[in-house]
Design an enzyme around this catalytic site. Structure first.
Site, PDB file in Angstrom:
ATOM      1  N   CYS A 111      48.493 -94.878 -55.096  1.00  0.00           N
ATOM      2  CA  CYS A 111      48.779 -94.028 -56.256  1.00  0.00           C
ATOM      3  C   CYS A 111      50.037 -93.178 -56.077  1.00  0.00           C
ATOM      4  O   CYS A 111      50.542 -92.620 -57.039  1.00  0.00           O
ATOM      5  CB  CYS A 111      47.575 -93.147 -56.568  1.00  0.00           C
ATOM      6  SG  CYS A 111      46.085 -94.103 -56.822  1.00  0.00           S
ATOM      7  N   HIS A 248      49.419 -86.955 -60.759  1.00  0.00           N
ATOM      8  CA  HIS A 248      48.745 -88.251 -60.805  1.00  0.00           C
ATOM      9  C   HIS A 248      47.458 -88.110 -61.617  1.00  0.00           C
ATOM     10  O   HIS A 248      46.660 -87.191 -61.390  1.00  0.00           O
ATOM     11  CB  HIS A 248      48.455 -88.721 -59.373  1.00  0.00           C
ATOM     12  CG  HIS A 248      47.577 -89.920 -59.305  1.00  0.00           C
ATOM     13  ND1 HIS A 248      47.789 -91.025 -60.090  1.00  0.00           N
ATOM     14  CD2 HIS A 248      46.465 -90.194 -58.568  1.00  0.00           C
ATOM     15  CE1 HIS A 248      46.853 -91.924 -59.840  1.00  0.00           C
ATOM     16  NE2 HIS A 248      46.040 -91.443 -58.922  1.00  0.00           N
ATOM     17  N   ASN A 278      42.775 -93.833 -64.364  1.00  0.00           N
ATOM     18  CA  ASN A 278      43.675 -93.787 -63.208  1.00  0.00           C
ATOM     19  C   ASN A 278      44.348 -95.154 -63.072  1.00  0.00           C
ATOM     20  O   ASN A 278      43.697 -96.134 -62.731  1.00  0.00           O
ATOM     21  CB  ASN A 278      42.838 -93.451 -61.964  1.00  0.00           C
ATOM     22  CG  ASN A 278      43.663 -93.427 -60.688  1.00  0.00           C
ATOM     23  OD1 ASN A 278      44.810 -93.886 -60.664  1.00  0.00           O
ATOM     24  ND2 ASN A 278      43.080 -92.906 -59.622  1.00  0.00           N
TER      25      ASN A 278
HETATM   26  N1  COA Z   1      27.549 -92.520 -63.821  1.00  0.00           N
HETATM   27  C1  COA Z   1      26.437 -91.807 -63.591  1.00  0.00           C
HETATM   28  N2  COA Z   1      26.129 -91.299 -62.382  1.00  0.00           N
HETATM   29  C2  COA Z   1      26.989 -91.532 -61.382  1.00  0.00           C
HETATM   30  C3  COA Z   1      28.175 -92.265 -61.557  1.00  0.00           C
HETATM   31  C4  COA Z   1      28.438 -92.782 -62.848  1.00  0.00           C
HETATM   32  N3  COA Z   1      29.550 -93.488 -63.128  1.00  0.00           N
HETATM   33  N4  COA Z   1      28.846 -92.324 -60.381  1.00  0.00           N
HETATM   34  C5  COA Z   1      28.114 -91.649 -59.491  1.00  0.00           C
HETATM   35  N5  COA Z   1      26.991 -91.170 -60.090  1.00  0.00           N
HETATM   36  C6  COA Z   1      25.926 -90.355 -59.502  1.00  0.00           C
HETATM   37  C7  COA Z   1      25.812 -90.492 -58.000  1.00  0.00           C
HETATM   38  O1  COA Z   1      25.048 -91.627 -57.665  1.00  0.00           O
HETATM   39  C8  COA Z   1      25.176 -89.192 -57.628  1.00  0.00           C
HETATM   40  O2  COA Z   1      23.784 -89.302 -57.870  1.00  0.00           O
HETATM   41  P1  COA Z   1      22.722 -88.605 -56.874  1.00  0.00           P
HETATM   42  O3  COA Z   1      23.026 -87.129 -56.977  1.00  0.00           O
HETATM   43  O4  COA Z   1      21.422 -89.008 -57.465  1.00  0.00           O
HETATM   44  O5  COA Z   1      23.010 -89.184 -55.537  1.00  0.00           O
HETATM   45  C9  COA Z   1      25.723 -88.198 -58.621  1.00  0.00           C
HETATM   46  O6  COA Z   1      26.231 -88.979 -59.718  1.00  0.00           O
HETATM   47  C10 COA Z   1      26.825 -87.333 -58.075  1.00  0.00           C
HETATM   48  O7  COA Z   1      27.746 -88.165 -57.409  1.00  0.00           O
HETATM   49  P2  COA Z   1      29.037 -87.590 -56.710  1.00  0.00           P
HETATM   50  O8  COA Z   1      29.800 -88.716 -56.094  1.00  0.00           O
HETATM   51  O9  COA Z   1      28.681 -86.425 -55.849  1.00  0.00           O
HETATM   52  O10 COA Z   1      29.815 -87.026 -57.992  1.00  0.00           O
HETATM   53  P3  COA Z   1      31.156 -86.203 -58.065  1.00  0.00           P
HETATM   54  O11 COA Z   1      30.949 -84.984 -58.835  1.00  0.00           O
HETATM   55  O12 COA Z   1      31.823 -86.070 -56.702  1.00  0.00           O
HETATM   56  O13 COA Z   1      32.089 -87.157 -58.943  1.00  0.00           O
HETATM   57  C11 COA Z   1      33.919 -88.679 -58.701  1.00  0.00           C
HETATM   58  C12 COA Z   1      32.426 -88.431 -58.472  1.00  0.00           C
HETATM   59  C13 COA Z   1      34.267 -90.061 -58.177  1.00  0.00           C
HETATM   60  C14 COA Z   1      34.189 -88.613 -60.203  1.00  0.00           C
HETATM   61  C15 COA Z   1      34.749 -87.564 -57.976  1.00  0.00           C
HETATM   62  O14 COA Z   1      34.288 -87.409 -56.652  1.00  0.00           O
HETATM   63  C16 COA Z   1      36.213 -87.882 -57.957  1.00  0.00           C
HETATM   64  O15 COA Z   1      36.869 -87.966 -58.982  1.00  0.00           O
HETATM   65  N6  COA Z   1      36.796 -88.012 -56.744  1.00  0.00           N
HETATM   66  C17 COA Z   1      38.181 -88.370 -56.620  1.00  0.00           C
HETATM   67  C18 COA Z   1      38.306 -89.843 -56.774  1.00  0.00           C
HETATM   68  C19 COA Z   1      39.708 -90.282 -57.028  1.00  0.00           C
HETATM   69  O16 COA Z   1      40.462 -89.618 -57.682  1.00  0.00           O
HETATM   70  N7  COA Z   1      40.071 -91.470 -56.517  1.00  0.00           N
HETATM   71  C20 COA Z   1      41.340 -92.040 -56.692  1.00  0.00           C
HETATM   72  C21 COA Z   1      42.335 -91.348 -55.844  1.00  0.00           C
HETATM   73  S1  COA Z   1      43.920 -91.919 -56.165  1.00  0.00           S
END
Ligand code: COA
Length: 321
Positions: A111, A248, A278
């Site tokens: 990215c 980004h 993204n």
């Molecule tokens: N829909 C519904 N529930 C979902 C889900 C989806 N698409 N994806 C994950 N969950 C659930 C998980 O299983 C978890 O459930 P649990 O509490 O029962 O275990 C819960 O939601 C929370 O998951 P978590 O991973 O802690 O959520 P989060 O608040 O950290 O959000 C992201 C997840 C991926 C949106 C966030 O961490 C993020 O944006 N990170 C950066 C990723 C990124 O930018 N990557 C590219 C970099 S260039």
């Protein structure tokens, strides 16, 4: 000589997949995706390829720059989703444009790829080796994600953005900061196809993109503000003098957190992630081209571009438009 942006372009696949569409594929909902990421829809390639998107964005940027394909000395495509392992996407774009004089190659910095391309091109232009460069960020992440993994497939989209940089007496790229931390490579990765080497065969299935979302989130909100401050300091420019901070487009919450940490109003942080998701290396040049087309950028405006991603990689550059 400075390197100044003279034209921008972007190209998105025709098909738009909204959150409702994804909720039919995996156990998710529009509410969850919107709340946690800000993403409502993304473009997914059906007939388009990374090379065709890259070429579309490149042609628009070139036309708007006033240069001809034959003027180009350098053509860099930043991508982690080249349609072909070899040749590079850049060579295929070169053929499509007829940019026969250009040195063409791809780079992989995920990215942060577009910022790495700017870093390379600026060094060539500043040193006088090349005068005119075409930089493209192009991706079809839809080919890398596991469409059964709800924690990753909802985040990404396909598209391409491009910019033409040319030697100029004034303005352009004022300062940059680029960094990598390979020790954290496994935080966000995608293994390649199984090894068919008879001496060391692997029986694993082809890899999909895997990610530690929380770790990436925390890395981004801590690293980006520091990197932006460092870049501004190098040029002696204050945050208040910056018209827009283009970050980004990974997650709205990351962008809001960076705005808070930089103590700058959210209106200075334009976003298109609600419609594009993204798009990895394409994210910054698409956003830049869209702002340019809206007429939001005037000569002399100061802009920050900053990104982060797999590698880990990150960076920022300060531009005088
Ligand atoms: N829909 C519904 N529930 C979902 C889900 C989806 N698409 N994806 C994950 N969950 C659930 C998980 O299983 C978890 O459930 P649990 O509490 O029962 O275990 C819960 O939601 C929370 O998951 P978590 O991973 O802690 O959520 P989060 O608040 O950290 O959000 C992201 C997840 C991926 C949106 C966030 O961490 C993020 O944006 N990170 C950066 C990723 C990124 O930018 N990557 C590219 C970099 S260039």
């Amino acid at each position: 000589m400075n390197a100044r942006i003279m034209g921008t372009g972007w190209k998105l696949p025709v098909f738009q997949a909204d959150n409702e569409f994804l909720s039919k594929l995996v156990d998710t909902s529009d509410e969850w995706i919107t709340e946690r990421t800000g993403i409502r829809s993304r473009h997914l390639a059906r007939d388009e390829t990374t090379a065709s998107l890259a070429e579309g964005a490149a042609k628009e940027a070139l036309a708007r720059s006033g240069l001809k394909a034959s003027d180009l000395d350098l053509l860099i495509v930043a991508t982690i989703t080249s349609d072909t392992d070899t040749p590079s996407t850049a060579c295929r774009v070169q053929a499509g444009l007829g940019a026969s004089k250009a040195v063409a190659f791809d780079i992989n910095a995920a990215c942060s790829g577009f910022l790495y391309a700017v870093h390379i091109a600026e060094a060539f232009i500043r040193s006088g080796i090349y005068k005119n460069a075409l930089l493209v960020g192009a991706e079809t992440l839809s080919r890398l994600v596991d469409w059964k993994d709800r924690s990753t497939c909802i985040l990404f989209g396909d598209g391409a953005g491009a910019a033409v940089l040319t030697a100029s007496e004034e303005g352009g790229i004022l300062s940059q900061t680029i960094a990598s931390n390979g020790a954290k490579w496994s935080t966000l990765s995608c293994m390649g196809r199984p090894n068919q080497n008879p001496l060391n065969p692997e029986k694993t299935a082809p890899g999909y993109l895997t990610m530690d979302g929380r770790e990436i989130f925390s890395f981004a909100v801590k690293t980006v503000p520091v990197c932006v401050e460092e870049t501004l300091e190098k040029a002696g420019v204050s945050k208040e003098e910056v018209k827009y901070f283009l970050l980004h487009q990974a997650n709205q919450r990351i962008i809001q957190s960076v705005a808070r940490r930089l103590a700058q109003p959210e209106e200075k942080f334009p976003m298109n992630l609600d419609q594009c998701g993204n798009t990895s290396a394409a994210s910054l040049p698409i956003l830049l081209a869209q702002l340019d087309r809206q007429g939001s950028l005037q000569r002399g405006d100061k802009l920050i571009l900053s990104g982060f991603g797999a590698g880990l990689t990150w960076g920022a550059c300060l531009i005088e438009w």
